[in-house]
Scaffold this active site. Sequence first.
Site, PDB file in Angstrom:
ATOM      1  N   LYS A  34      29.192  52.878  36.255  1.00 25.91           N
ATOM      2  CA  LYS A  34      28.546  52.243  37.413  1.00 25.91           C
ATOM      3  C   LYS A  34      29.549  51.222  37.923  1.00 25.91           C
ATOM      4  O   LYS A  34      29.640  50.104  37.424  1.00 25.91           O
ATOM      5  CB  LYS A  34      27.245  51.569  36.979  1.00 25.91           C
ATOM      6  CG  LYS A  34      26.159  51.565  38.014  1.00 25.91           C
ATOM      7  CD  LYS A  34      26.531  50.890  39.320  1.00 25.91           C
ATOM      8  CE  LYS A  34      26.325  49.402  39.329  1.00 25.91           C
ATOM      9  NZ  LYS A  34      26.932  48.740  40.500  1.00 25.91           N
ATOM     10  N   TRP A  71      39.326  50.057  30.188  1.00 25.81           N
ATOM     11  CA  TRP A  71      39.155  49.419  28.872  1.00 25.81           C
ATOM     12  C   TRP A  71      37.847  49.850  28.205  1.00 25.81           C
ATOM     13  O   TRP A  71      37.666  49.659  27.007  1.00 25.81           O
ATOM     14  CB  TRP A  71      39.201  47.899  29.014  1.00 25.81           C
ATOM     15  CG  TRP A  71      40.590  47.359  29.244  1.00 25.81           C
ATOM     16  CD1 TRP A  71      41.725  48.090  29.476  1.00 25.81           C
ATOM     17  CD2 TRP A  71      40.995  45.992  29.270  1.00 25.81           C
ATOM     18  NE1 TRP A  71      42.804  47.258  29.652  1.00 25.81           N
ATOM     19  CE2 TRP A  71      42.386  45.958  29.530  1.00 25.81           C
ATOM     20  CE3 TRP A  71      40.323  44.783  29.116  1.00 25.81           C
ATOM     21  CZ2 TRP A  71      43.110  44.771  29.630  1.00 25.81           C
ATOM     22  CZ3 TRP A  71      41.041  43.598  29.210  1.00 25.81           C
ATOM     23  CH2 TRP A  71      42.429  43.590  29.459  1.00 25.81           C
ATOM     24  N   CYS A 116      38.518  36.510  34.985  1.00 30.14           N
ATOM     25  CA  CYS A 116      37.647  35.863  34.000  1.00 30.14           C
ATOM     26  C   CYS A 116      38.438  34.886  33.138  1.00 30.14           C
ATOM     27  O   CYS A 116      37.883  33.935  32.611  1.00 30.14           O
ATOM     28  CB  CYS A 116      36.963  36.912  33.144  1.00 30.14           C
ATOM     29  SG  CYS A 116      38.112  38.073  32.439  1.00 30.14           S
ATOM     30  N   GLU A 125      31.174  41.618  28.057  1.00 27.50           N
ATOM     31  CA  GLU A 125      32.322  40.758  28.407  1.00 27.50           C
ATOM     32  C   GLU A 125      31.861  39.907  29.579  1.00 27.50           C
ATOM     33  O   GLU A 125      31.729  40.411  30.697  1.00 27.50           O
ATOM     34  CB  GLU A 125      33.512  41.615  28.864  1.00 27.50           C
ATOM     35  CG  GLU A 125      34.153  42.439  27.775  1.00 27.50           C
ATOM     36  CD  GLU A 125      35.045  41.630  26.866  1.00 27.50           C
ATOM     37  OE1 GLU A 125      35.084  40.392  26.978  1.00 27.50           O
ATOM     38  OE2 GLU A 125      35.700  42.239  26.024  1.00 27.50           O
ATOM     39  N   LEU A 155      39.586  48.939  38.154  1.00 25.17           N
ATOM     40  CA  LEU A 155      40.044  50.064  37.326  1.00 25.17           C
ATOM     41  C   LEU A 155      40.453  49.638  35.924  1.00 25.17           C
ATOM     42  O   LEU A 155      40.247  50.376  34.958  1.00 25.17           O
ATOM     43  CB  LEU A 155      41.207  50.786  38.010  1.00 25.17           C
ATOM     44  CG  LEU A 155      40.831  51.490  39.316  1.00 25.17           C
ATOM     45  CD1 LEU A 155      42.000  52.310  39.842  1.00 25.17           C
ATOM     46  CD2 LEU A 155      39.609  52.391  39.139  1.00 25.17           C
ATOM     47  N   LEU A 156      41.012  48.463  35.811  1.00 24.60           N
ATOM     48  CA  LEU A 156      41.421  48.000  34.474  1.00 24.60           C
ATOM     49  C   LEU A 156      40.194  47.906  33.560  1.00 24.60           C
ATOM     50  O   LEU A 156      40.185  48.419  32.436  1.00 24.60           O
ATOM     51  CB  LEU A 156      42.079  46.629  34.582  1.00 24.60           C
ATOM     52  CG  LEU A 156      42.607  46.090  33.264  1.00 24.60           C
ATOM     53  CD1 LEU A 156      43.923  46.752  32.924  1.00 24.60           C
ATOM     54  CD2 LEU A 156      42.781  44.584  33.298  1.00 24.60           C
ATOM     55  N   GLU A 163      31.852  28.497  36.129  1.00 27.68           N
ATOM     56  CA  GLU A 163      32.897  29.370  36.657  1.00 27.68           C
ATOM     57  C   GLU A 163      33.050  29.145  38.166  1.00 27.68           C
ATOM     58  O   GLU A 163      32.091  29.312  38.912  1.00 27.68           O
ATOM     59  CB  GLU A 163      32.478  30.815  36.387  1.00 27.68           C
ATOM     60  CG  GLU A 163      33.622  31.708  36.123  1.00 27.68           C
ATOM     61  CD  GLU A 163      33.147  33.102  35.719  1.00 27.68           C
ATOM     62  OE1 GLU A 163      32.059  33.525  36.142  1.00 27.68           O
ATOM     63  OE2 GLU A 163      33.889  33.767  34.995  1.00 27.68           O
ATOM     64  N   GLN A 185      40.332  34.868  40.850  1.00 27.26           N
ATOM     65  CA  GLN A 185      39.119  35.627  40.503  1.00 27.26           C
ATOM     66  C   GLN A 185      39.369  36.473  39.254  1.00 27.26           C
ATOM     67  O   GLN A 185      39.301  37.705  39.272  1.00 27.26           O
ATOM     68  CB  GLN A 185      38.711  36.496  41.693  1.00 27.26           C
ATOM     69  CG  GLN A 185      38.476  35.680  42.960  1.00 27.26           C
ATOM     70  CD  GLN A 185      38.385  36.538  44.202  1.00 27.26           C
ATOM     71  OE1 GLN A 185      37.368  36.579  44.840  1.00 27.26           O
ATOM     72  NE2 GLN A 185      39.440  37.242  44.531  1.00 27.26           N
TER      73      GLN A 185
HETATM   74  P1  NAD Z   1      28.044  40.927  38.274  1.00 28.65           P
HETATM   75  O1  NAD Z   1      27.425  40.536  36.997  1.00 28.65           O
HETATM   76  O2  NAD Z   1      27.386  40.500  39.528  1.00 28.65           O
HETATM   77  O3  NAD Z   1      28.159  42.516  38.387  1.00 28.65           O
HETATM   78  C1  NAD Z   1      28.877  43.290  37.444  1.00 28.65           C
HETATM   79  C2  NAD Z   1      28.350  44.704  37.475  1.00 28.65           C
HETATM   80  O4  NAD Z   1      27.008  44.707  37.009  1.00 28.65           O
HETATM   81  C3  NAD Z   1      28.314  45.349  38.863  1.00 28.65           C
HETATM   82  O5  NAD Z   1      28.642  46.714  38.751  1.00 28.65           O
HETATM   83  C4  NAD Z   1      26.861  45.189  39.266  1.00 28.65           C
HETATM   84  O6  NAD Z   1      26.417  46.123  40.204  1.00 28.65           O
HETATM   85  C5  NAD Z   1      26.168  45.389  37.929  1.00 28.65           C
HETATM   86  N1  NAD Z   1      24.830  44.796  37.848  1.00 28.65           N
HETATM   87  C6  NAD Z   1      24.317  43.776  38.571  1.00 28.65           C
HETATM   88  N2  NAD Z   1      23.048  43.525  38.209  1.00 28.65           N
HETATM   89  C7  NAD Z   1      22.740  44.422  37.217  1.00 28.65           C
HETATM   90  C8  NAD Z   1      21.585  44.660  36.421  1.00 28.65           C
HETATM   91  N3  NAD Z   1      20.469  43.936  36.587  1.00 28.65           N
HETATM   92  N4  NAD Z   1      21.640  45.628  35.493  1.00 28.65           N
HETATM   93  C9  NAD Z   1      22.764  46.351  35.311  1.00 28.65           C
HETATM   94  N5  NAD Z   1      23.883  46.186  36.054  1.00 28.65           N
HETATM   95  C10 NAD Z   1      23.876  45.222  36.989  1.00 28.65           C
HETATM   96  O7  NAD Z   1      29.559  40.412  38.215  1.00 28.65           O
HETATM   97  P2  NAD Z   1      30.691  40.518  39.347  1.00 28.65           P
HETATM   98  O8  NAD Z   1      30.419  39.472  40.376  1.00 28.65           O
HETATM   99  O9  NAD Z   1      30.873  41.931  39.766  1.00 28.65           O
HETATM  100  O10 NAD Z   1      31.997  40.114  38.515  1.00 28.65           O
HETATM  101  C11 NAD Z   1      32.409  38.789  38.326  1.00 28.65           C
HETATM  102  C12 NAD Z   1      32.014  38.295  36.951  1.00 28.65           C
HETATM  103  O11 NAD Z   1      32.577  39.122  35.958  1.00 28.65           O
HETATM  104  C13 NAD Z   1      32.519  36.912  36.645  1.00 28.65           C
HETATM  105  O12 NAD Z   1      31.501  36.154  36.031  1.00 28.65           O
HETATM  106  C14 NAD Z   1      33.648  37.140  35.657  1.00 28.65           C
HETATM  107  O13 NAD Z   1      33.916  36.085  34.783  1.00 28.65           O
HETATM  108  C15 NAD Z   1      33.157  38.337  34.942  1.00 28.65           C
HETATM  109  N6  NAD Z   1      34.292  39.015  34.319  1.00 28.65           N
HETATM  110  C16 NAD Z   1      34.410  38.958  32.947  1.00 28.65           C
HETATM  111  C17 NAD Z   1      35.495  39.555  32.320  1.00 28.65           C
HETATM  112  C18 NAD Z   1      35.641  39.536  30.817  1.00 28.65           C
HETATM  113  O14 NAD Z   1      36.386  40.325  30.293  1.00 28.65           O
HETATM  114  N7  NAD Z   1      34.946  38.681  30.093  1.00 28.65           N
HETATM  115  C19 NAD Z   1      36.445  40.222  33.086  1.00 28.65           C
HETATM  116  C20 NAD Z   1      36.291  40.252  34.471  1.00 28.65           C
HETATM  117  C21 NAD Z   1      35.198  39.648  35.070  1.00 28.65           C
END
Ligand code: NAD
Length: 488
Positions: free
Chosen positions: A171, A156, A279, A245, A151-152, A378, A277
Site C-alpha cells: 500500500k 526494505w 525520519c 518504523e 521506493l527505499l 517531529e 523530510q
Molecule cells: P502516515 O502515517 O500518514 O502514512 C504512512 C502510510 O500509512 C501511507 O501509505 C498511508 O496511506 C498509510 N495509512 C494512513 N492511515 C492508515 C491507517 N489508518 N491504516 C493503515 N494505513 C494507513 O505517514 P507519512 O506522512 O506518509 O510519512 C511521514 C512519517 O513517516 C513521518 O512521521 C516519518 O518520521 C515517518 N517515517 C519513519 C521512518 C522510519 O524508518 N522510522 C522512515 C520514513 C518516514
Amino acid sequence: MKLMYINGQFTQGSATEFIEVANPATEEVLDVVPRGTARDVESAVSSAKEAFESWRKVGANERTNLLHEVANGIRAHNDAIVRLLTEEEGKPLSENHEELDWVASTFDYYAELSRHDRGRVIPPGEESQFNFILKEPYGVAACIVPWNYPLLLLAWKVAPALAAGNTVVIKPSEVTPLTALYLAEHCFAGLPAGVVNVVTGYGAETGEPLVKHPDVPVIAFTGSLATGQRIASHAAPMMKKLHLELGGKDATVIAEDADPEIAAKAVAYAALINAGQVCTSAERVYIPKSKAKKFTEAIVEHVKTLRLGNGLEPTTDMGPMIGETFRAKFESHIAEAHALGARILTGGGRPKQLQKGYFHEPTVLAGVDHSMTIMREETFGPAIPLMEYASFDEAIALTNDCQYGLGAVLLSNDPQKVKRFFEDVKAGTIWINDPLTDNYAGPFGGMKLSGGARELGIEGLDEFREVKHVHWDFKLEEKSYWYPYGRE
Ligand code: NAD
C-alpha cells in the site's frame, strides 16, 4: 492513468474515483491512480494468499535468481524511475539516484540472504533425538509505505518479506504511488502472479482494511506515530506480528573538538537532505557554549550557499516539501519558536523567486530550548534549531530527553566522548562523524516511540520469519517418564 496491480494484472478494481498525484515542485498533476476500496484489498489479499502456497516452497536457487532479476529490472530502468521519483516526491535527482541504488542493492542483498539460512540445528537432549529450529514465512505481509522514500522503504520491506517466503500486498502512500506502480510493471512482473500486489488508495480506505484483514498475519509499516498507534490497536486483538518504523526527533551533538566548517557541512546535510523530510533528519542540534559563535556562524554561512529549486535541475541542492499541509505544520513550529524568543539567523520564509511549489527556505534558529515544539515534536522540514550546552553530560541528557529514539549523531574525534555517546544514548542507530549513512548488513530501526522494528541485515529478514522448533525422536517407544507415575 496508472492502475493497481493485483494477481499479475493491472486493474482499476472496484474504484470509481481517482486520486491525483501532483509534482510538489510545480503543483502540476502528473497522473491519477484508482482510489482503491476494501474490495480491492480483499482481491489482493486473496491472490497473495493463493500465491503463498507455491511461493513458500520455491527452492532457494530459483528464489534467489528471481530476486536478483527484480534488482536487474530496477537498474535497467534506472533513469526513468529516478526522474519519476523526483517528479512525484520532489527531492533532487542526485538523492534519487542514491535512493534507487539502495533499492536495487537491497533486492540483491536479500536475494543472497534468502539462501543463507533457514534456522539452526541444536544439540538434542538425548542421543536418539534430533532438534532443529525452522524460520518460516508468516504468509501474506502487508507493506505500508510513506511518501518520503517511496521506493527505499518499500524495498526494505518487500525484499526481506519475499526472501523469507512471504507474499506481499503493498500500500504505497496516496501522495507517491506512481513509482511503486512503475516497479510493478517493469520490475515485479517476472515474479509469479500474486506474489507482489499493489493497492492504491487512502490509508483509511485501503491501509486499514489491509491491517484488519484476518489473512494478513504480518504488518510492516513505516509512517507517523499516530498511524502506527492506530495500526497497533487494530492488530493487537489478532496477535499480528507488527513491524513498525515510526517517527523520529534525532539529535546531532557537535563536540568542542569538531572542525566548524566540516561540522557545518555535516549538519546541513543531515538536516536538509530531502528538505528535512527524513525520519532520521537532524531535527535538534546541540553546540558547545564555549564555541557557540564559531559553530553558529559556520552553519549559517554554509546554509546561505545552498540552492533551492526543482529537483530536476542538476544544480539544485534542496527541493520542495511534499505538500501544503506539511509546509504549514513546519511553519507553525518556526513561528511558535520565534514567538517564544528563538532568533531566525537565516531563512524563515517561502522563497520569493519560486512562486509555485511547496518550497521553504532552509532555516537556522538559535536560542531554542526544550519548551518549544520545534525541539520536541517531529518538524519534518528544512530547519536547523541550534541549542547550546554547557557540558558533554548535558549534551547527552538533552539528546535522551525525547519520546523518540530512532538515531543520533555525534561529530567528534575524541574517543572518550564517542564511547560515552554510543553507550549512553538511547537510539537504534548511532552515527559518528558520518550522519545518515546506512549499511545493508546493519539493522536500521528505533527505540522508544520510534517503534522497535528492524530493517536491513539478518534482523530485517527475521522480522518476516516466525520460529518453529522441531523435536524429533527417531523411534516411537514408551518413555520412562510417561504414565503411570511411580514405576520402578
Ligand atoms: P502516515 O502515517 O500518514 O502514512 C504512512 C502510510 O500509512 C501511507 O501509505 C498511508 O496511506 C498509510 N495509512 C494512513 N492511515 C492508515 C491507517 N489508518 N491504516 C493503515 N494505513 C494507513 O505517514 P507519512 O506522512 O506518509 O510519512 C511521514 C512519517 O513517516 C513521518 O512521521 C516519518 O518520521 C515517518 N517515517 C519513519 C521512518 C522510519 O524508518 N522510522 C522512515 C520514513 C518516514
